[in-house]
Scaffold this active site. Structure first.
Site, mmCIF file in Angstrom:
data_model
loop_
_atom_site.group_PDB
_atom_site.id
_atom_site.type_symbol
_atom_site.label_atom_id
_atom_site.label_comp_id
_atom_site.label_asym_id
_atom_site.label_seq_id
_atom_site.Cartn_x
_atom_site.Cartn_y
_atom_site.Cartn_z
ATOM 1 N N HIS A 1 0.828 -1.201 0.000
ATOM 2 C CA HIS A 1 0.000 0.000 0.000
ATOM 3 C C HIS A 1 0.863 1.252 0.000
ATOM 4 O O HIS A 1 2.058 1.190 0.282
ATOM 5 C CB HIS A 1 -0.885 0.014 1.246
ATOM 6 C CG HIS A 1 -0.066 0.081 2.500
ATOM 7 N ND1 HIS A 1 0.574 -1.027 3.029
ATOM 8 C CD2 HIS A 1 0.270 1.128 3.299
ATOM 9 C CE1 HIS A 1 1.253 -0.660 4.104
ATOM 10 N NE2 HIS A 1 1.090 0.641 4.289
ATOM 11 N N HIS B 1 5.312 6.442 -1.123
ATOM 12 C CA HIS B 1 6.089 5.238 -1.420
ATOM 13 C C HIS B 1 5.298 3.977 -1.095
ATOM 14 O O HIS B 1 4.284 4.039 -0.404
ATOM 15 C CB HIS B 1 7.396 5.241 -0.618
ATOM 16 C CG HIS B 1 7.173 5.045 0.846
ATOM 17 N ND1 HIS B 1 6.757 6.068 1.681
ATOM 18 C CD2 HIS B 1 7.282 3.942 1.636
ATOM 19 C CE1 HIS B 1 6.635 5.600 2.921
ATOM 20 N NE2 HIS B 1 6.941 4.308 2.913
#
Length: 172
Positions: A34, A115
């Site tokens: 995620h 990220h």
């Protein structure tokens, strides 16, 4: 209860991330790959409905955004974490800012770097070795994210989806 807000990338990118995570990320079994939009924060269980309503309002203010994973990077020397760097799209940054302005725990520990974590908690030598290899492999994945997810942490430390919100941009 502990909550967090994330965006899940497409299965294709999740599969690539998991090919590294299963070897190099001790949190592999606790959460799906995620991009964190709001780090874990505590909310009283009685406030859950209010939390979801607040997140629904935020989602209505934001349009879908582009997630473009461009390379492998690291947070070293701060931590031995490797990740797929996501371009800081204005939509991502705006959503992140909204989630940290008068919305529950507004504090952030670090500057926000979009990220997707692929490895963490490695020794210095393992980090240097793996980073050297993955830097050469690279990544170039692009997709549109049209929903965000409110997660909560279970007693065993794993995270699961509490609710999903479509980014509609209706209020703009």
């Amino acid at each position: 209860m502990k909550f967090g807000v994330v965006a899940f990338p497409a299965k294709k990118l999740q599969d690539v991330a998991n090919s590294y995570r299963k070897r190099y990320d001790p949190h592999y079994e606790l959460i799906t790959p995620h991009m964190t939009l709001k780090d874990a924060f505590e909310v009283d269980e009685n406030e859950t409905k209010k939390l979801a309503q607040g997140l629904e309002e935020i989602a209505k203010r934001h349009k879908p955004f582009k997630l473009h994973a461009t390379r492998v990077s690291t947070f070293s020397p701060l931590t031995n974490t490797l990740y797929f760097k996501v371009d800081p799209d204005p939509g991502i940054l705006s959503l992140h800012k909204d989630l940290h302005t008068d919305f529950y725990d507004s504090q952030t520990k670090y500057s926000y770097v979009p990220h997707i974590t692929i490895a963490q908690k490695m020794s210095d030598s393992e980090h240097a070795d793996i980073f050297g290899q993955l830097k050469m492999v690279g990544i170039d994945h692009e997709e549109i994210i049209d929903r965000i997810h409110l997660l909560y942490q279970l007693e065993d430390g794993s995270w699961t989806v509490h609710d999903t919100f479509r980014l509609t941009g209706d209020d703009q």
